[in-house]
Design a protein around this motif. Sequence first.
Motif, short mmCIF file in Angstrom:
data_model
loop_
_atom_site.label_atom_id
_atom_site.label_comp_id
_atom_site.label_asym_id
_atom_site.label_seq_id
_atom_site.Cartn_x
_atom_site.Cartn_y
_atom_site.Cartn_z
N GLU A 33 -1.61 8.39 2.07
CA GLU A 33 -0.77 9.63 1.67
C GLU A 33 0.61 9.13 1.12
OE1 GLU A 33 -1.82 13.19 4.30
OE2 GLU A 33 -0.99 11.38 5.26
N LYS A 34 0.89 7.87 1.29
CA LYS A 34 2.27 7.51 0.83
C LYS A 34 2.35 7.63 -0.86
CE LYS A 34 3.12 4.00 4.17
NZ LYS A 34 3.20 2.74 4.69
N GLY A 35 1.05 7.86 -1.59
CA GLY A 35 1.21 7.65 -2.98
C GLY A 35 1.05 9.02 -3.54
N LYS A 77 3.79 3.33 -4.87
CA LYS A 77 4.28 3.30 -3.64
C LYS A 77 3.31 2.92 -2.74
CE LYS A 77 7.73 6.86 -4.16
NZ LYS A 77 8.56 7.71 -3.76
N ILE A 78 2.19 2.81 -2.80
CA ILE A 78 1.16 2.31 -1.85
C ILE A 78 1.03 0.90 -1.70
CG2 ILE A 78 -1.55 2.22 -1.59
CD1 ILE A 78 -1.55 4.97 -2.73
N ASP A 79 0.67 0.24 -0.71
CA ASP A 79 0.58 -1.08 -0.21
C ASP A 79 -1.13 -1.51 -0.44
OD1 ASP A 79 0.61 -3.62 0.52
OD2 ASP A 79 1.55 -3.48 2.55
N TYR A 80 -1.23 -1.99 -1.77
CA TYR A 80 -2.68 -2.30 -2.17
C TYR A 80 -3.11 -3.55 -1.55
CZ TYR A 80 -2.86 1.04 -5.90
OH TYR A 80 -2.65 2.38 -6.72
N VAL A 81 -2.30 -4.41 -1.26
CA VAL A 81 -2.75 -5.70 -0.59
C VAL A 81 -3.06 -5.21 0.81
CG1 VAL A 81 -1.85 -7.87 0.50
CG2 VAL A 81 -1.14 -7.03 -1.77
#
Length: 443
Positions: free
Chosen positions: A379-381, A387-391
Amino acid sequence: MWKQIVTETNRQWATLGKYHTRLWPFAPAATFTFAQQPTARKLTSTSAAKPTPPKHDWNRAVSEAERIVGYPTSFLSLRWLLSDEIANVALHLRKLVGSNHPLLKTAKHLLYNGKNTMQAWGLIVLLISKAAGHASSVPDMEQDKSAGVLHSQRALAEVTEMIRISHLVHNSIVNLQPTSEAGKDTASYEDMAFGNKIGLLTGDYLLGHSSAELANLRNQEVVELISSAVRDFSESQFIGDRDEQNNPLPTKPGSEPPETNGTATTESIDFDVNDVMIPMNVLKAMGNPEKEWECRNILNAGSLLGKACQGALKLAGQDEDMQRQAYLFGKHLSLAWQACLDAEPFQITTLPLDTTFSLVSAPVLYHLEYDPSLYDEIEKGKVSVEKIDYVKIHKAILGGPGLEKTKELQRKHTTAAIGVLEKFPATDARTALENIILAMQDL
């Protein structure tokens, strides 16, 4: 003296092979060898161990398939690479080197033959055409007897690749309008705007040229069929949630329509069984991992490959049942291929720096069903997927069932594609298609 001649000849052939690969980047890498001087045959015992069968190799499978249907099918042949239009595009692309425009990544994937792209779509169309054969009523002048396909089928194969690549190029365009900081960094903004212009013009050129080639087939039913695939491309860009850059986001867990009841089958998500030109019912797919994934990828890729295979058999005068089987083969093959690509980023334990993956890929959708709390990170994206933490998402998926379910999904569609092939006559073209499917599993 003989050994010196052999060594020098092999060196020259290897050099020529490298030059051939650079000049024709869509051709698979070739290895040239010159036979050694024949020696006396040695007697061997019948009890000797049998050699193990070689692992399925993608380049080898594609090279053998191209030999069966004639010359390489990609439209990026010499007559295209040396044309004024493509030369001008290549010249302008050089100006984007050093920028972060997505068009450069797309161009790299198109120019270098590898497992991350599906440049063999035209080849698939020709192989299914040769495997099915053509009606006896087809005039001799329409037949390419040396390759066993029709000239119109070869033209359709090129049209298919052009439409596919125009779609990929158009998808590389960056949306600059919502970015409040876009006008402050003048150099970066100008690079992105220039890249958008090149991407838009190149995609339009390929799509326009493919339309002209499609009209030259003079077959209204085939024109309608391929046109509906272009419609499906467009529809795939408007289903589900999107960020402001139009990157797709998965449906929020718990949004599954009540009529799906948690079940998902390949047959439940497809076009009308009697008319594939009727738009797909998208609403019943969203929220269910497998159905949503199939819906997105049929519209985005499977529609074109399946309808191109169906159109090729329509040009050959085959009956409607054979045409339907050709469509199903193209659809299942594209879905199996996409599942393979979706699983690739999760085959490694640590995600490389600045590496991303599709948030609507099969492992992500399956994991959201397993752990809906991960959607808080996605949802941050809503504004931008950057803005998403893909890791964090990558690590979470490795600890869940998403990857294994994706592999099962690939096996499901691979088995379905091979099952369709069994309904075609046993020919070298059918064998080549089977080898491509098996090689795809080893990627």
